[in-house]
Design a protein around this motif. Structure first.
Motif, PDB file in Angstrom:
ATOM      1  N   UNK A 182       0.848  -1.201   0.000  1.00 12.41           N
ATOM      2  CA  UNK A 182       0.000   0.000   0.000  1.00 12.41           C
ATOM      3  C   UNK A 182       0.879   1.244   0.000  1.00 12.41           C
ATOM      4  N   UNK A 183       0.529   2.203  -0.835  1.00 14.53           N
ATOM      5  CA  UNK A 183       1.340   3.415  -0.901  1.00 14.53           C
ATOM      6  C   UNK A 183       0.916   4.403   0.168  1.00 14.53           C
ATOM      7  N   UNK A 184       1.895   5.097   0.762  1.00 18.88           N
ATOM      8  CA  UNK A 184       1.549   6.136   1.722  1.00 18.88           C
ATOM      9  C   UNK A 184       1.019   7.341   0.975  1.00 18.88           C
ATOM     10  N   UNK A 185       0.356   8.206   1.704  1.00 20.78           N
ATOM     11  CA  UNK A 185      -0.193   9.403   1.066  1.00 20.78           C
ATOM     12  C   UNK A 185       0.916  10.376   0.695  1.00 20.78           C
ATOM     13  N   UNK A 186       1.856  10.502   1.611  1.00 20.96           N
ATOM     14  CA  UNK A 186       2.939  11.449   1.385  1.00 20.96           C
ATOM     15  C   UNK A 186       4.279  10.733   1.537  1.00 20.96           C
ATOM     16  N   UNK A 187       5.225  11.054   0.702  1.00 21.09           N
ATOM     17  CA  UNK A 187       6.525  10.393   0.823  1.00 21.09           C
ATOM     18  C   UNK A 187       7.165  10.614   2.191  1.00 21.09           C
ATOM     19  N   UNK A 188       6.945  11.782   2.825  1.00 19.01           N
ATOM     20  CA  UNK A 188       7.577  12.043   4.117  1.00 19.01           C
ATOM     21  C   UNK A 188       6.999  11.175   5.225  1.00 19.01           C
ATOM     22  N   UNK A 189       5.781  10.654   4.995  1.00 18.07           N
ATOM     23  CA  UNK A 189       5.154   9.833   6.030  1.00 18.07           C
ATOM     24  C   UNK A 189       5.507   8.354   5.887  1.00 18.07           C
ATOM     25  N   UNK A 190       6.196   8.021   4.790  1.00 18.15           N
ATOM     26  CA  UNK A 190       6.526   6.621   4.580  1.00 18.15           C
ATOM     27  C   UNK A 190       7.561   6.184   5.618  1.00 18.15           C
ATOM     28  N   UNK A 191       7.377   4.990   6.212  1.00 17.47           N
ATOM     29  CA  UNK A 191       8.356   4.621   7.241  1.00 17.47           C
ATOM     30  C   UNK A 191       9.643   4.135   6.606  1.00 17.47           C
ATOM     31  N   UNK A 192      10.706   4.346   7.363  1.00 18.53           N
ATOM     32  CA  UNK A 192      12.008   3.884   6.883  1.00 18.53           C
ATOM     33  C   UNK A 192      12.172   2.432   7.303  1.00 18.53           C
ATOM     34  N   UNK A 193      12.830   1.675   6.430  1.00 19.67           N
ATOM     35  CA  UNK A 193      12.878   0.231   6.647  1.00 19.67           C
ATOM     36  C   UNK A 193      14.308  -0.255   6.752  1.00 19.67           C
ATOM     37  N   UNK A 194      14.431  -1.399   7.373  1.00 22.61           N
ATOM     38  CA  UNK A 194      15.703  -2.104   7.362  1.00 22.61           C
ATOM     39  C   UNK A 194      15.437  -3.535   6.912  1.00 22.61           C
ATOM     40  N   UNK A 195      16.381  -4.085   6.193  1.00 19.92           N
ATOM     41  CA  UNK A 195      16.248  -5.457   5.710  1.00 19.92           C
ATOM     42  C   UNK A 195      17.253  -6.354   6.426  1.00 19.92           C
ATOM     43  N   UNK A 196      16.739  -7.388   7.067  1.00 23.35           N
ATOM     44  CA  UNK A 196      17.584  -8.287   7.853  1.00 23.35           C
ATOM     45  C   UNK A 196      17.852  -9.538   7.026  1.00 23.35           C
ATOM     46  N   UNK A 197      19.106  -9.745   6.678  1.00 23.44           N
ATOM     47  CA  UNK A 197      19.473 -10.979   5.970  1.00 23.44           C
ATOM     48  C   UNK A 197      19.807 -12.036   7.009  1.00 23.44           C
ATOM     49  N   UNK A 198      19.208 -13.215   6.884  1.00 26.92           N
ATOM     50  CA  UNK A 198      19.453 -14.254   7.880  1.00 26.92           C
ATOM     51  C   UNK A 198      19.737 -15.588   7.211  1.00 26.92           C
ATOM     52  N   UNK A 199      20.308 -16.475   8.004  1.00 28.24           N
ATOM     53  CA  UNK A 199      20.547 -17.840   7.548  1.00 28.24           C
ATOM     54  C   UNK A 199      19.844 -18.772   8.513  1.00 28.24           C
ATOM     55  N   UNK A 200      19.115 -19.724   7.972  1.00 32.34           N
ATOM     56  CA  UNK A 200      18.439 -20.696   8.827  1.00 32.34           C
ATOM     57  C   UNK A 200      19.278 -21.957   8.905  1.00 32.34           C
ATOM     58  N   UNK A 201      19.574 -22.355  10.142  1.00 30.11           N
ATOM     59  CA  UNK A 201      20.326 -23.585  10.343  1.00 30.11           C
ATOM     60  C   UNK A 201      19.346 -24.595  10.911  1.00 30.11           C
ATOM     61  N   UNK A 202      19.043 -25.650  10.172  1.00 32.06           N
ATOM     62  CA  UNK A 202      18.016 -26.582  10.632  1.00 32.06           C
ATOM     63  C   UNK A 202      18.459 -28.014  10.392  1.00 32.06           C
ATOM     64  N   UNK A 203      17.811 -28.940  11.070  1.00 32.02           N
ATOM     65  CA  UNK A 203      18.171 -30.346  10.929  1.00 32.02           C
ATOM     66  C   UNK A 203      17.527 -30.969   9.702  1.00 32.02           C
ATOM     67  N   UNK A 204      16.511 -30.343   9.178  1.00 32.78           N
ATOM     68  CA  UNK A 204      15.793 -30.911   8.053  1.00 32.78           C
ATOM     69  C   UNK A 204      15.342 -29.767   7.137  1.00 32.78           C
ATOM     70  N   UNK A 205      14.732 -30.076   5.999  1.00 31.74           N
ATOM     71  CA  UNK A 205      14.212 -29.027   5.121  1.00 31.74           C
ATOM     72  C   UNK A 205      13.055 -28.326   5.818  1.00 31.74           C
ATOM     73  N   UNK A 206      12.975 -27.008   5.632  1.00 27.06           N
ATOM     74  CA  UNK A 206      11.945 -26.220   6.297  1.00 27.06           C
ATOM     75  C   UNK A 206      11.131 -25.489   5.246  1.00 27.06           C
ATOM     76  N   UNK A 207       9.790 -25.530   5.422  1.00 34.87           N
ATOM     77  CA  UNK A 207       8.937 -24.830   4.467  1.00 34.87           C
ATOM     78  C   UNK A 207       8.817 -23.366   4.860  1.00 34.87           C
ATOM     79  N   UNK A 208       8.660 -22.504   3.854  1.00 32.87           N
ATOM     80  CA  UNK A 208       8.564 -21.073   4.079  1.00 32.87           C
ATOM     81  C   UNK A 208       7.413 -20.730   5.019  1.00 32.87           C
ATOM     82  N   UNK A 209       6.253 -21.370   4.787  1.00 32.28           N
ATOM     83  CA  UNK A 209       5.073 -21.075   5.600  1.00 32.28           C
ATOM     84  C   UNK A 209       5.285 -21.406   7.072  1.00 32.28           C
TER      85      UNK A 209
END
Lengths: 178, 227
Positions: free
Chosen positions: A1-28
């Motif tokens: 969804x687009x904000x009404x005004x660019x100044x009101x848009x929140x600033x974001x951070x993107x967290x890159x992660x690695x999953x360490x698991x014993x078996x295959x894991x589904x996204x859901x």
């Protein structure tokens, strides 16, 4: 969804992660688990303030989005994830970045080594079993005696190639293959 | 900073070999790990292999398991010479108190169980005897709901005590598998949720290194060093 005004848009951070698991894991399953950890730790109110979204997840590496002031909280809640869909797992945060492009380029390796599928036997006196998976020097062993992993709730025993061949002196723990 | 993970359990106490723990800890950004298997766990496995992992220091300590105060003091006195790091498995009010009153002990681990914490008397004793209190974040990671709330209440109360008496604090995960390990930054973020200051948490992660260095010097008696 687009904000009404660019100044009101929140600033974001993107967290890159690695999953360490014993078996295959589904996204859901992973999304469900992160959501559960989030509401359990912060409640609905705090969870709404984090505004966490899953951007990508390829089975091992993934990117999450959150509000730029809430990265420490996100780190904490990702640390509390201990299993995904009944499989023991851990999420390692690799880095945090301001754009998806930078997060992908800096923190997500482009060529991923496929784990070997060979089934080899290991017998080390007190511990014996068959090799389930190999990641570089790290070996997951499926033990013959189930009792050995009882206390920690894991399925595999974690070993390294150092345990199998003791004479490998000049190894620095980073090279691939056995 | 030299971050140390101060309370790990390996085969047969946990499910990983010491070298696997060392490799994963190195990847997560630790400069050392202290492996404290419980005394009751049986013969340990793969010590020599762990020393081959370059770039991380692997220290072998002991975690004392005792049923009463007298047994604890006796075990601590006999193991002090042999081990670089002595932890005590707490969780019982009497054992927690006895561990804090013993100058041979370095760390009181797993002190929180149910409603049991350290309490005022034990905190005073810990200050006088320089015993560190281990904040084991494993319940924070594993538990959910009411059980975690109860644990957090006790920890919050005791963090007040730790601040008041200026006790040494160590943060660990008490990991039994490499999947239980968390990176130092994750632990700092978790500890900050309790109201611990960021600097305090970072200090707590670096403290084991200085304790180990102190223990490795040759002490002839209290306050007298052999050079």
């Amino acid at each position: 969804m687009r904000s009404w005004l660019p100044v009101l848009r929140d600033r974001r951070r993107y967290i890159a992660f690695e999953l360490e698991a014993e078996d295959r894991v589904r996204r859901g399953d992973l999304i469900g688990e992160i959501r559960a950890a989030q509401t359990s730790l912060f409640g609905d109110l705090g969870a709404a303030e984090n505004r966490l979204r899953m951007i990508t997840f390829d089975g091992r590496f993934g990117i999450l989005r959150c509000i730029h002031t809430r990265t420490e909280e996100c780190r904490a809640l990702l640390a509390t994830v201990n299993s995904v869909g009944g499989t023991r797992a851990a999420i390692r945060v690799r880095g945090i970045s301001g754009t998806i492009k930078a997060a992908t380029e800096k923190y997500i390796p482009q060529s991923i080594l496929q784990p070997n599928e060979n089934k080899r036997r290991v017998d080390l006196g007190p511990v014996s079993g068959s090799v389930a998976r190999v990641h570089g020097r790290e070996i997951d062993l499926c033990p013959d005696d189930r009792k050995i992993t009882e206390g920690s709730g894991t399925r595999y025993v974690g070993l390294t190639s150092f345990d199998l061949c003791g004479e490998d002196i000049d190894a620095d723990g980073t090279s691939d293959g056995l | 900073m030299n971050f140390y993970e101060c309370n790990l359990h390996t085969l047969p106490d946990g499910s990983d070999s010491p070298s696997r723990m060392a490799l994963v800890a190195k990847r997560l950004g630790y400069s050392g790990i202290i492996i404290c298997n419980h005394m009751t766990a049986g013969r340990a496995f793969g010590f020599d292999a762990a020393r081959l992992v370059v770039g991380i220091e692997v220290v072998f300590g002991v975690e004392i398991v005792a049923t009463n105060q007298r047994a604890l003091h006796a075990k601590a006195a006999s193991l002090r010479e042999k081990a670089d790091f002595l932890a005590v498995h707490g969780g019982d009010e009497k054992i927690n108190r006895a561990a804090c009153e013993d100058p041979n002990v370095d760390l009181l681990a797993h002190a929180y169980k149910g409603r049991t914490g350290i309490g005022v008397a034990a905190a005073k004793a810990a200050r006088d005897n320089q015993v560190s209190i281990g904040l084991d974040l494993d319940p924070m990671i594993r538990l959910r709901g009411a059980a975690r709330v109860r644990w957090m209440e006790v920890v919050r109360r005791d963090l007040g005590l730790i601040r008041k008496f200026d006790l040494n604090l160590m943060i660990s995960t008490g990991a039994k598998s490499h999947l239980d390990l968390r990176s130092p930054r994750d632990l700092v973020a978790l500890a900050c949720l309790f109201g611990l200051e960021r600097e305090q948490a970072i200090e707590a992660l670096a403290l084991p290194k200085s304790i180990i260095d102190l223990n490795r010097r040759k002490w002839a008696s209290v306050g007298v060093e052999l050079l």
